[in-house]
Scaffold this motif. Sequence first.
Motif, PDB file in Angstrom:
ATOM      1  N   GLY A   1      27.971  -9.386  39.330  1.00 47.95           N
ATOM      2  CA  GLY A   1      27.140  -8.271  38.861  1.00 47.95           C
ATOM      3  C   GLY A   1      26.806  -7.278  39.966  1.00 47.95           C
ATOM      4  O   GLY A   1      27.111  -6.076  39.843  1.00 47.95           O
TER       5      GLY A   1
ATOM      6  N   ARG B   1      26.319  -5.352  34.412  1.00 47.91           N
ATOM      7  CA  ARG B   1      26.318  -6.572  33.590  1.00 47.91           C
ATOM      8  C   ARG B   1      25.525  -6.404  32.297  1.00 47.91           C
ATOM      9  O   ARG B   1      25.696  -7.169  31.362  1.00 47.91           O
ATOM     10  CB  ARG B   1      25.792  -7.770  34.387  1.00 47.91           C
ATOM     11  CG  ARG B   1      24.305  -7.736  34.620  1.00 47.91           C
ATOM     12  CD  ARG B   1      23.759  -8.981  35.258  1.00 47.91           C
ATOM     13  NE  ARG B   1      24.239  -9.109  36.630  1.00 47.91           N
ATOM     14  CZ  ARG B   1      23.978 -10.135  37.414  1.00 47.91           C
ATOM     15  NH1 ARG B   1      23.258 -11.122  36.978  1.00 47.91           N
ATOM     16  NH2 ARG B   1      24.423 -10.168  38.625  1.00 47.91           N
TER      17      ARG B   1
ATOM     18  N   GLY C   1      30.067  -4.130  31.587  1.00 44.20           N
ATOM     19  CA  GLY C   1      30.542  -5.281  32.344  1.00 44.20           C
ATOM     20  C   GLY C   1      31.818  -4.981  33.108  1.00 44.20           C
ATOM     21  O   GLY C   1      32.421  -3.910  32.972  1.00 44.20           O
TER      22      GLY C   1
ATOM     23  N   ARG D   1      31.976  -5.627  27.594  1.00 43.21           N
ATOM     24  CA  ARG D   1      31.374  -6.957  27.692  1.00 43.21           C
ATOM     25  C   ARG D   1      30.858  -7.393  26.317  1.00 43.21           C
ATOM     26  O   ARG D   1      31.023  -8.533  25.921  1.00 43.21           O
ATOM     27  CB  ARG D   1      30.244  -6.948  28.723  1.00 43.21           C
ATOM     28  CG  ARG D   1      29.792  -8.335  29.108  1.00 43.21           C
ATOM     29  CD  ARG D   1      28.993  -8.300  30.394  1.00 43.21           C
ATOM     30  NE  ARG D   1      28.928  -9.640  30.945  1.00 43.21           N
ATOM     31  CZ  ARG D   1      27.801 -10.240  31.308  1.00 43.21           C
ATOM     32  NH1 ARG D   1      26.650  -9.607  31.180  1.00 43.21           N
ATOM     33  NH2 ARG D   1      27.830 -11.449  31.800  1.00 43.21           N
TER      34      ARG D   1
END
Length: 173
Positions: free
Chosen positions: A122, A135, A139, A151
Motif C-alpha cells: 500500500g 489501497r 489498488g 481492486r
Amino acid sequence: MNIAIGTKNPVKIQAVKKAFELTQLEALFTSYDVPSEVAAQPISDEETRLGAVNRARHAQRKDHADAGIGLEGGVKWIEGTLYLCNWGALVTSDGTVFTAMGAGLPLPDDIAKGIEAGSELGPLMDQFTSRTGIRHAEGAIGVFTNNLITRQSMFEHIVLQLVGQYILHKSVN
C-alpha cells in the motif's frame, strides 16, 4: 442472510455488497476490524489465503453471523518476479470454509525491492503513484491494468466465486 465482513476497508466492503447484489441474494451486512493473524504484508499464496480465512472466521464469530467473509491482498514470488496475489474466504456458522483466489500480475522491480526491504505494498503504491490511499481506491491491480480491473472489481470476482461455492454446497447438502 446475515453477513459479517472482516474489514473496514470501503473497497472490500463495496465488493462484497456488489457481489451479493449481482447474485440477487438478500443479505444484511456488518463490517468489523478483525485481525488477519498473518504479516502486515503477506508474502505467499498460503499466507494470504490464511489471512482471508482468519478474517472471515473472526468476523463470523464476532457477529454470530450466517457467514463471515474475509478478503486479503498479498504478494508472491514466481521465478524471481514478485506478483500480486489476492484471496477470499467465506466461513459459515457451522464452520464450513470456502476459499477463492483472484487476479495477479507481475509488479515492477522498484516495488519488489521495497517489499524485500520490509515495506508494505500500500505505501509503496502511494509512493509509486505520488498519491495517497491507493489501497482504498483502485489498488495496485487498477494502477497496473490502467483501471481495466480495479481492486473492487477483482474482489467482487473473488466474492462471486465464494458465493457460488456456498450456493452449490447448500443445494447438494
